[in-house]
Design a protein around this motif. Structure first.
Motif, PDB file in Angstrom:
ATOM      1  N   TRP A 109      55.816   6.690  77.408  1.00 56.81           N
ATOM      2  CA  TRP A 109      56.686   6.468  76.248  1.00 56.81           C
ATOM      3  C   TRP A 109      57.971   5.732  76.611  1.00 56.81           C
ATOM      4  O   TRP A 109      58.692   5.274  75.728  1.00 56.81           O
ATOM      5  CB  TRP A 109      57.004   7.785  75.541  1.00 56.81           C
ATOM      6  CG  TRP A 109      57.723   8.796  76.379  1.00 56.81           C
ATOM      7  CD1 TRP A 109      59.062   8.881  76.613  1.00 56.81           C
ATOM      8  CD2 TRP A 109      57.129   9.891  77.079  1.00 56.81           C
ATOM      9  NE1 TRP A 109      59.352   9.952  77.423  1.00 56.81           N
ATOM     10  CE2 TRP A 109      58.181  10.590  77.724  1.00 56.81           C
ATOM     11  CE3 TRP A 109      55.816  10.351  77.230  1.00 56.81           C
ATOM     12  CZ2 TRP A 109      57.950  11.725  78.510  1.00 56.81           C
ATOM     13  CZ3 TRP A 109      55.607  11.479  78.010  1.00 56.81           C
ATOM     14  CH2 TRP A 109      56.654  12.149  78.630  1.00 56.81           C
ATOM     15  N   THR A 157      60.685  -1.475  75.643  1.00 52.39           N
ATOM     16  CA  THR A 157      62.110  -1.758  75.504  1.00 52.39           C
ATOM     17  C   THR A 157      62.741  -1.026  74.324  1.00 52.39           C
ATOM     18  O   THR A 157      63.890  -1.299  73.970  1.00 52.39           O
ATOM     19  CB  THR A 157      62.342  -3.270  75.346  1.00 52.39           C
ATOM     20  OG1 THR A 157      61.626  -3.736  74.188  1.00 52.39           O
ATOM     21  CG2 THR A 157      61.862  -4.026  76.580  1.00 52.39           C
ATOM     22  N   SER A 158      62.019  -0.106  73.712  1.00 49.07           N
ATOM     23  CA  SER A 158      62.552   0.649  72.576  1.00 49.07           C
ATOM     24  C   SER A 158      63.721   1.527  73.003  1.00 49.07           C
ATOM     25  O   SER A 158      63.729   2.092  74.099  1.00 49.07           O
ATOM     26  CB  SER A 158      61.456   1.528  71.965  1.00 49.07           C
ATOM     27  OG  SER A 158      60.354   0.756  71.552  1.00 49.07           O
ATOM     28  N   HIS A 207      65.258   4.894  72.357  1.00 46.95           N
ATOM     29  CA  HIS A 207      64.853   6.162  71.771  1.00 46.95           C
ATOM     30  C   HIS A 207      66.059   7.045  71.449  1.00 46.95           C
ATOM     31  O   HIS A 207      67.064   7.024  72.159  1.00 46.95           O
ATOM     32  CB  HIS A 207      63.932   6.914  72.733  1.00 46.95           C
ATOM     33  CG  HIS A 207      62.612   6.246  72.931  1.00 46.95           C
ATOM     34  ND1 HIS A 207      61.695   6.653  73.878  1.00 46.95           N
ATOM     35  CD2 HIS A 207      62.037   5.191  72.304  1.00 46.95           C
ATOM     36  CE1 HIS A 207      60.616   5.892  73.818  1.00 46.95           C
ATOM     37  NE2 HIS A 207      60.810   4.994  72.885  1.00 46.95           N
ATOM     38  N   ARG A 257      62.415   9.245  67.973  1.00 46.73           N
ATOM     39  CA  ARG A 257      62.556   8.073  67.115  1.00 46.73           C
ATOM     40  C   ARG A 257      63.018   6.874  67.937  1.00 46.73           C
ATOM     41  O   ARG A 257      63.431   7.026  69.078  1.00 46.73           O
ATOM     42  CB  ARG A 257      63.558   8.342  65.985  1.00 46.73           C
ATOM     43  CG  ARG A 257      63.340   9.668  65.276  1.00 46.73           C
ATOM     44  CD  ARG A 257      64.425   9.938  64.273  1.00 46.73           C
ATOM     45  NE  ARG A 257      64.384  11.324  63.790  1.00 46.73           N
ATOM     46  CZ  ARG A 257      64.555  11.678  62.531  1.00 46.73           C
ATOM     47  NH1 ARG A 257      64.779  10.772  61.619  1.00 46.73           N
ATOM     48  NH2 ARG A 257      64.519  12.957  62.193  1.00 46.73           N
ATOM     49  N   ALA A 258      62.973   5.695  67.313  1.00 47.27           N
ATOM     50  CA  ALA A 258      63.428   4.474  67.982  1.00 47.27           C
ATOM     51  C   ALA A 258      64.181   3.617  66.976  1.00 47.27           C
ATOM     52  O   ALA A 258      63.802   3.536  65.798  1.00 47.27           O
ATOM     53  CB  ALA A 258      62.258   3.704  68.566  1.00 47.27           C
ATOM     54  N   TYR A 259      65.252   2.983  67.425  1.00 47.19           N
ATOM     55  CA  TYR A 259      66.012   2.084  66.567  1.00 47.19           C
ATOM     56  C   TYR A 259      65.140   0.900  66.168  1.00 47.19           C
ATOM     57  O   TYR A 259      64.382   0.365  66.980  1.00 47.19           O
ATOM     58  CB  TYR A 259      67.253   1.573  67.286  1.00 47.19           C
ATOM     59  CG  TYR A 259      68.356   2.603  67.436  1.00 47.19           C
ATOM     60  CD1 TYR A 259      69.180   2.922  66.363  1.00 47.19           C
ATOM     61  CD2 TYR A 259      68.577   3.239  68.651  1.00 47.19           C
ATOM     62  CE1 TYR A 259      70.204   3.851  66.502  1.00 47.19           C
ATOM     63  CE2 TYR A 259      69.593   4.174  68.796  1.00 47.19           C
ATOM     64  CZ  TYR A 259      70.402   4.479  67.716  1.00 47.19           C
ATOM     65  OH  TYR A 259      71.402   5.400  67.857  1.00 47.19           O
ATOM     66  N   ALA A 260      65.278   0.463  64.920  1.00 51.04           N
ATOM     67  CA  ALA A 260      64.466  -0.651  64.431  1.00 51.04           C
ATOM     68  C   ALA A 260      65.028  -2.007  64.839  1.00 51.04           C
ATOM     69  O   ALA A 260      64.271  -2.931  65.168  1.00 51.04           O
ATOM     70  CB  ALA A 260      64.356  -0.579  62.906  1.00 51.04           C
ATOM     71  N   ARG A 302      67.278  -2.905  70.857  1.00 53.54           N
ATOM     72  CA  ARG A 302      66.328  -2.684  71.941  1.00 53.54           C
ATOM     73  C   ARG A 302      67.019  -2.905  73.280  1.00 53.54           C
ATOM     74  O   ARG A 302      68.104  -3.504  73.353  1.00 53.54           O
ATOM     75  CB  ARG A 302      65.126  -3.619  71.809  1.00 53.54           C
ATOM     76  CG  ARG A 302      65.461  -5.103  71.908  1.00 53.54           C
ATOM     77  CD  ARG A 302      64.202  -5.953  72.002  1.00 53.54           C
ATOM     78  NE  ARG A 302      64.517  -7.370  72.095  1.00 53.54           N
ATOM     79  CZ  ARG A 302      64.455  -8.207  71.075  1.00 53.54           C
ATOM     80  NH1 ARG A 302      64.089  -7.762  69.878  1.00 53.54           N
ATOM     81  NH2 ARG A 302      64.755  -9.482  71.237  1.00 53.54           N
ATOM     82  N   GLN A 356      62.528  -2.658  80.357  1.00 61.26           N
ATOM     83  CA  GLN A 356      62.153  -1.245  80.376  1.00 61.26           C
ATOM     84  C   GLN A 356      63.237  -0.442  81.106  1.00 61.26           C
ATOM     85  O   GLN A 356      63.819  -0.919  82.089  1.00 61.26           O
ATOM     86  CB  GLN A 356      60.814  -1.065  81.078  1.00 61.26           C
ATOM     87  CG  GLN A 356      59.646  -1.700  80.354  1.00 61.26           C
ATOM     88  CD  GLN A 356      58.332  -1.470  81.075  1.00 61.26           C
ATOM     89  OE1 GLN A 356      58.217  -0.624  81.945  1.00 61.26           O
ATOM     90  NE2 GLN A 356      57.319  -2.248  80.711  1.00 61.26           N
ATOM     91  N   GLU A 358      67.082   9.088  76.567  1.00 60.62           N
ATOM     92  CA  GLU A 358      67.188   9.088  75.116  1.00 60.62           C
ATOM     93  C   GLU A 358      68.582   9.494  74.666  1.00 60.62           C
ATOM     94  O   GLU A 358      69.323  10.164  75.389  1.00 60.62           O
ATOM     95  CB  GLU A 358      66.151  10.030  74.499  1.00 60.62           C
ATOM     96  CG  GLU A 358      66.339  11.488  74.893  1.00 60.62           C
ATOM     97  CD  GLU A 358      65.281  12.401  74.307  1.00 60.62           C
ATOM     98  OE1 GLU A 358      64.476  11.937  73.489  1.00 60.62           O
ATOM     99  OE2 GLU A 358      65.272  13.590  74.668  1.00 60.62           O
TER     100      GLU A 358
END
Length: 219
Positions: free
Chosen positions: A74, A78-79, A81, A93-96, A99, A103, A134
């Protein structure tokens, strides 16, 4: 020439002008309609990194030859979290529209290599397992960065670790958003690097002959 013949050219010109006006109006109407139908271009995502890191105070003789950082599935993206503890704490969750530049494991490896002076001194290998990376929201206006890592030091030869440890770092974010989270993670990674440097120093003191003794980290 008859009266009818004299008026025909004028009438033709007026008709042509009306046709041009109508055609222009129709083209403008179609253009406006097209602008309304076409979707708006989505905003560009903001990209953050952890910086390159600066050389710390670790003695050159204790610096690892190289640093390898791994992470669970997970975190292999590059999300950015985050978790809302006051809402649904079990949900990741992840920001829309935000990023990481790379990694988290790759960015962390770069910082640790610079901060620990990897390749400048000893020959031991430092392996780091990144377990969590996170942003935690305790309230709508209060968050912090959470970084959890396990690490082990391996000798020049052999796969049995000389020592191992773990650290959990919490760093308050200056703002409760992605930008504040990125700033907090920069500080948290520096704190992790300082913690590992102190652990290497303590390990050197605890082992008979130190890390360089008995061929442990001597190249």
């Amino acid at each position: 020439m008859s009266t009818r013949d004299q008026r025909t050219p004028a009438t033709g010109r007026r008709g042509s002008r009306r046709w041009v006006v109508c055609a222009t109006s129709a083209a403008c109407a179609l253009l406006l309609a097209g602008c309304q139908v076409l979707p708006e271009r989505p905003p560009l995502a903001a990209t953050y990194d952890l910086g390159a890191g600066e050389r710390g105070t670790l003695a050159h003789a204790l610096a690892p030859a190289r640093v390898a950082v791994s992470a669970p599935a997970w975190l292999q993206a590059t999300s950015m979290h985050y978790r809302v503890l006051h809402g649904d704490p079990a949900r990741r969750r992840a920001y829309a529209d935000n990023r990481w530049a790379a990694q988290p494991a790759a960015m962390l490896a770069l910082v640790l290599e610079r901060r620990l002076g990897a390749g400048e001194g000893g020959g031991c290998r430092l392996q780091v397992q990144l377990d969590e990376f996170e942003q935690l929201f305790h309230a709508a206006d209060r968050s912090e960065a959470r970084l959890v890592a396990r690490f082990a030091l391996f000798p020049v030869r052999g796969n049995k670790p000389l020592a191992s440890a773990a650290l959990s770092v919490l760093e308050a974010a200056p703002t409760a958003d992605a930008r504040g989270g990125a700033a907090a993670f920069r500080v948290a990674t520096d704190r992790l690097a300082d913690g590992i440097a102190q652990w290497l120093t303590d390990t050197d003191r605890a082992l008979p002959g130190g890390l360089a003794g008995e061929g442990r980290c001597r190249r």
